[in-house]
Design an enzyme around this catalytic site. Sequence first.
Site, PDB file in Angstrom:
ATOM      1  CG  ASP A  45     -12.357  -0.403  -6.136  1.00 56.29           C
ATOM      2  OD1 ASP A  45     -12.529  -1.518  -6.668  1.00 56.29           O
ATOM      3  OD2 ASP A  45     -11.352   0.280  -6.331  1.00 56.29           O
ATOM      4  CG  ASN A 105      -3.761   8.501  -8.861  1.00 63.65           C
ATOM      5  OD1 ASN A 105      -3.764   7.308  -8.564  1.00 63.65           O
ATOM      6  ND2 ASN A 105      -4.866   9.220  -8.950  1.00 63.65           N
ATOM      7  CG  HIS A 117      -5.898   4.918  -7.460  1.00 63.77           C
ATOM      8  ND1 HIS A 117      -6.631   5.549  -8.441  1.00 63.77           N
ATOM      9  CD2 HIS A 117      -5.697   3.659  -7.909  1.00 63.77           C
ATOM     10  CE1 HIS A 117      -6.867   4.702  -9.416  1.00 63.77           C
ATOM     11  NE2 HIS A 117      -6.308   3.547  -9.131  1.00 63.77           N
ATOM     12  CD  GLU A 141      -8.440   8.589  -7.579  1.00 66.35           C
ATOM     13  OE1 GLU A 141      -7.249   8.191  -7.560  1.00 66.35           O
ATOM     14  OE2 GLU A 141      -9.101   8.681  -8.614  1.00 66.35           O
TER      15      GLU A 141
END
Length: 243
Positions: free
Chosen positions: A67, A136, A138, A143
């Site tokens: 990313d 979380n 990810h 996400e």
Amino acid sequence: MNLIVMKDYNEISRQAALLVAASIALKPNLVLGLPTGRTPVQMYKELVLIHRNGFVDFKNVVTFNLDEYVNLPRKNPNSYYSYMQKNFFRHVNVRKENIHIPDGMAKNIKEECTRYEELIRAKGPIDLMILGIGHNGHIGFNEPSDEFVPETHIESLTEKTRIANSKYFGSLSKVPAKAITMGLGTIMHSKKIILLASGRDKAETIKRAISGNITPRFPASVLRLHRDCTFIIDKEAAEMIKK
Ligand code: PGA
């Protein structure tokens, strides 16, 4: 899914580096998927050491980063381009033309996502994908969401992720709102996946990834459907796994 629990951060980093080096020894033109963040820093250090000692040659290795932030110039020290140069590429002999990182400054970000996905398809599949994991759940910048997004795409970063990453930027307002990330399908098409996690603050996350529901609300849970995925985590990150 396989689970390897090791003593501490240094051990998991060394183990991951050895696995990468061994994979390159077996396949010199390995296609390698690479993460950024705090977790893989020591793995990169170990890989640089192994390279300096003459035990791994990156000459024919092809890399794809997971990313990159949108609208953050490459020369900004917080770009993943800068991170990769500083922590890894500057110190090893991966050829410039074999390094692939999404271009977060591309004029047309949607087109850039398509270009990146097609490039992975053309040069791939990724042989070995190394991942970190966000609190979380990810992976890359996928996400929590209502659906699994299969291909490289633009992701709006959650407040939680932006807060977690604001430590690098100095303030929350400076953290980009969007990123380009490989999709979950892009990641799942990798032949082999290694996920690294370290520290007590990841214990709840790891427990959910391993034993919670498989849901796009917790993206890393999808890794349980992969046929060759190994979590290499330290004791602290393993603290909440039921024995
Ligand atoms: P970290 O980030 O290694 O800095 O905890 C992991 C991630 O967000 O994927």
